[in-house]
Design a protein around this motif. Structure first.
Motif, short mmCIF file in Angstrom:
data_model
loop_
_atom_site.label_atom_id
_atom_site.label_comp_id
_atom_site.label_asym_id
_atom_site.label_seq_id
_atom_site.Cartn_x
_atom_site.Cartn_y
_atom_site.Cartn_z
N GLU A 42 0.80 -1.22 0.00
CA GLU A 42 0.00 0.00 0.00
C GLU A 42 0.84 1.28 0.00
O GLU A 42 0.36 2.33 -0.42
N ASP A 43 2.09 1.21 0.44
CA ASP A 43 2.93 2.40 0.47
C ASP A 43 3.78 2.57 -0.79
O ASP A 43 4.51 3.55 -0.93
N ILE A 44 3.70 1.60 -1.70
CA ILE A 44 4.47 1.69 -2.94
C ILE A 44 3.74 2.57 -3.94
O ILE A 44 2.60 2.27 -4.33
N LYS A 45 4.34 3.65 -4.34
CA LYS A 45 3.75 4.57 -5.30
C LYS A 45 4.31 4.27 -6.69
O LYS A 45 5.51 4.35 -6.90
N VAL A 46 3.44 3.92 -7.60
CA VAL A 46 3.88 3.46 -8.92
C VAL A 46 3.08 4.15 -10.03
O VAL A 46 1.86 4.30 -9.94
N ASP A 47 3.80 4.60 -11.05
CA ASP A 47 3.16 5.11 -12.26
C ASP A 47 3.19 4.08 -13.38
O ASP A 47 2.25 3.99 -14.18
N ILE A 48 4.29 3.32 -13.43
CA ILE A 48 4.48 2.34 -14.51
C ILE A 48 4.98 1.03 -13.93
O ILE A 48 5.91 1.00 -13.12
N ILE A 49 4.36 -0.07 -14.37
CA ILE A 49 4.77 -1.42 -13.99
C ILE A 49 5.35 -2.09 -15.23
O ILE A 49 4.74 -2.03 -16.31
N LEU A 50 6.52 -2.71 -15.10
CA LEU A 50 7.16 -3.39 -16.21
C LEU A 50 7.43 -4.85 -15.85
O LEU A 50 7.71 -5.16 -14.69
N ALA A 51 7.36 -5.72 -16.84
CA ALA A 51 7.73 -7.12 -16.61
C ALA A 51 8.09 -7.74 -17.95
O ALA A 51 7.43 -7.50 -18.96
N THR A 52 9.16 -8.54 -17.96
CA THR A 52 9.56 -9.24 -19.18
C THR A 52 9.78 -10.71 -18.88
O THR A 52 10.34 -11.06 -17.84
N ASP A 53 9.34 -11.55 -19.79
CA ASP A 53 9.50 -13.00 -19.69
C ASP A 53 9.02 -13.55 -18.35
O ASP A 53 9.67 -14.39 -17.73
N VAL A 54 7.88 -13.04 -17.89
CA VAL A 54 7.29 -13.55 -16.65
C VAL A 54 6.13 -14.51 -16.92
O VAL A 54 5.67 -15.20 -16.01
N VAL A 55 5.65 -14.55 -18.16
CA VAL A 55 4.55 -15.45 -18.52
C VAL A 55 5.17 -16.68 -19.20
O VAL A 55 5.19 -16.80 -20.42
N TYR A 56 5.70 -17.57 -18.38
CA TYR A 56 6.41 -18.73 -18.92
C TYR A 56 5.81 -20.05 -18.46
O TYR A 56 6.17 -21.11 -18.96
N ASP A 57 4.88 -19.98 -17.49
CA ASP A 57 4.31 -21.20 -16.92
C ASP A 57 2.92 -20.86 -16.40
O ASP A 57 2.74 -19.84 -15.71
N THR A 58 1.95 -21.71 -16.69
CA THR A 58 0.58 -21.45 -16.23
C THR A 58 0.49 -21.39 -14.71
O THR A 58 -0.42 -20.75 -14.16
N GLU A 59 1.42 -22.02 -14.01
CA GLU A 59 1.37 -22.05 -12.55
C GLU A 59 1.63 -20.68 -11.91
O GLU A 59 1.26 -20.46 -10.76
N VAL A 60 2.28 -19.78 -12.64
CA VAL A 60 2.57 -18.46 -12.06
C VAL A 60 1.53 -17.42 -12.44
O VAL A 60 1.55 -16.30 -11.91
N ILE A 61 0.62 -17.76 -13.33
CA ILE A 61 -0.30 -16.76 -13.88
C ILE A 61 -1.21 -16.16 -12.81
O ILE A 61 -1.38 -14.94 -12.74
N LEU A 62 -1.82 -16.97 -11.96
CA LEU A 62 -2.75 -16.46 -10.96
C LEU A 62 -2.06 -15.47 -10.01
O LEU A 62 -2.58 -14.38 -9.75
N SER A 63 -0.89 -15.84 -9.50
CA SER A 63 -0.19 -14.95 -8.56
C SER A 63 0.30 -13.68 -9.27
O SER A 63 0.27 -12.59 -8.70
N LEU A 64 0.74 -13.81 -10.52
CA LEU A 64 1.19 -12.65 -11.28
C LEU A 64 0.05 -11.67 -11.52
O LEU A 64 0.18 -10.46 -11.27
N VAL A 65 -1.09 -12.18 -11.97
CA VAL A 65 -2.23 -11.31 -12.25
C VAL A 65 -2.75 -10.68 -10.97
O VAL A 65 -3.13 -9.50 -10.94
N ASN A 66 -2.76 -11.45 -9.89
CA ASN A 66 -3.20 -10.89 -8.61
C ASN A 66 -2.31 -9.72 -8.20
O ASN A 66 -2.80 -8.68 -7.74
N LEU A 67 -1.01 -9.86 -8.37
CA LEU A 67 -0.08 -8.78 -8.04
C LEU A 67 -0.33 -7.56 -8.94
O LEU A 67 -0.33 -6.42 -8.47
N LEU A 68 -0.55 -7.80 -10.22
CA LEU A 68 -0.83 -6.70 -11.15
C LEU A 68 -2.11 -5.96 -10.76
O LEU A 68 -2.16 -4.73 -10.79
N VAL A 69 -3.13 -6.71 -10.35
CA VAL A 69 -4.39 -6.11 -9.92
C VAL A 69 -4.16 -5.21 -8.70
O VAL A 69 -4.65 -4.08 -8.64
N ILE A 70 -3.42 -5.72 -7.73
CA ILE A 70 -3.14 -4.94 -6.52
C ILE A 70 -2.43 -3.63 -6.88
O ILE A 70 -2.84 -2.54 -6.47
N LEU A 71 -1.35 -3.74 -7.65
CA LEU A 71 -0.56 -2.55 -7.99
C LEU A 71 -1.35 -1.56 -8.84
O LEU A 71 -1.31 -0.34 -8.60
#
Length: 362
Positions: free
Chosen positions: A263-292
């Motif tokens: 909640e204290d992280i102030k962000v204008d832009i989120i970047l990520a590369t080569d993070v969509v490599y396995d279906t097992e990480v998708i839920l946690s990745l998207v959840n983090l993106l939603v939060i940010l």
């Protein structure tokens, strides 16, 4: 001279030998020595050498081309090559990316795709791809607060901090060995050799340390360089201030992170590369993106850019479906017009994400 400089830039980033066009350098002694001075013996390669196997392959190929053209090989080339034959390759080596005529980014990388139980100790194609795009869109990052998910060895972030003047840049990863190597690479690219740790743990030029001791000056706004190491939740963080860009390295476990912790992280832009490599990480990745995205879109506009090498179309499609399920809109982004860092024609999925007006369910 221009051709030699191009060869030098390709060599220090370990461009595949077959792409170097060495046939244009198959000539007499003078040119042969010039080739050595711009490759194996150039100052960058001496300080931050490419892998031994790469340097041997380069010399072997060059010697073969000279011999096949019935051109006498300079004895210095033979000596360098034979000396290398008795050496053993190290686990790590360096790649230096020439961003402009006077700006370079050097990364220490593993010579193996998998090392220390992770694939994060090498730079992957999508990071090179997005970096090329960033260099064509530097204005997007000026005075912005940027966070990168899965930073790996730091190519993208180092280039943005050197070229785009963001307000802040937060590198994140979850693997301890990757984080350790990432910090080394930040020091290579942002810490001058005259810096050292002061009594308070600040990483400053020695003359600044002496001045601070005399004046008891610890105000961060007056520092040209600072690196402060501290323990936080048993994870090591780094903060750096260079040209008024605050740089931080932080451990971030997608599966364990909570909205309160971010909640204290102030962000204008989120970047990520080569993070969509396995279906097992998708839920946690998207959840983090939603939060940010949600926590930072309430008071200002926040967006994310995701670049992923397409290895399995089903995995990419699953990622898109989860984004839609969580009311995150996305659209394809045109990639870089020129390939400065990316060395092959690998297909990359490049999208921009934004939250919809409807509040997401976290």
């Amino acid at each position: 001279m221009e051709r030699l400089l191009q060869l030098r830039n390709l060599f220090v980033k370990m461009t595949p030998i077959h792409q170097l066009q060495l046939e244009s350098f198959v000539q007499d002694d003078t040119l042969q020595l010039a080739v050595l001075q711009h490759t194996v013996l150039c100052p960058v390669a001496r300080k931050y050498p490419p892998s031994l196997s790469y340097r041997k392959s380069f010399l072997k190929k060059y010697i073969s081309m000279l011999e096949n053209s019935n051109i006498e090989v300079h004895e210095k080339i033979y000596k360098l090559y034979t000396d290398m034959l008795s050496m053993s390759d190290q686990e790590l080596s360096y790649k230096t990316y020439c961003i402009s005529s006077d700006i370079e980014v050097t990364l220490e990388e593993s010579n193996s795709i998998i090392s220390g139980g992770t694939t994060g100790l090498v730079t992957w194609t999508a990071a090179q791809y997005m970096t090329d795009w960033v260099l064509e869109n530097t204005h997007l990052f000026k005075e912005k607060n940027v966070i990168e998910l899965g930073s790996g060895l730091g190519l993208l972030g180092c280039v943005i901090c050197k070229m785009c003047r963001p307000k802040s840049y937060t590198f994140t990863d979850c693997h301890n060995k990757v984080l350790s190597q990432l910090k080394k690479n930040i020091k290579i690219n942002f810490c001058s050799c005259s810096c050292d740790f002061g009594p308070s743990g600040d990483f400053l030029p020695k003359e600044r340390q002496e001045a601070n001791q005399k004046n008891n000056q610890t105000n961060i706004e007056h520092r040209c360089w600072i690196e402060h190491m501290r323990k936080c939740d048993e994870q090591m963080h780094i903060s750096v201030l260079k040209d008024r860009t605050a740089i931080r390295v932080s451990s971030l476990d997608w599966e364990k992170i909570t909205p309160k912790e971010l909640e204290d992280i102030k962000v204008d832009i989120i970047l990520a590369t080569d993070v969509v490599y396995d279906t097992e990480v998708i839920l946690s990745l998207v959840n983090l993106l939603v939060i940010l995205l949600n926590q930072n879109s309430a008071s200002k506009h926040c967006e994310a850019y995701i670049a992923s090498t397409i290895r399995n179309q089903d995995t990419t499609d699953a990622f898109h479906r989860e984004l839609e399920k969580r009311n995150i809109s996305y659209k394809p982004i045109q990639g870089p017009k020129n390939s400065n860092l990316m060395q092959d024609g690998t297909s990359v999925n490049f999208i921009k994400l934004e939250t919809s007006k409807e509040q997401n369910q976290i």
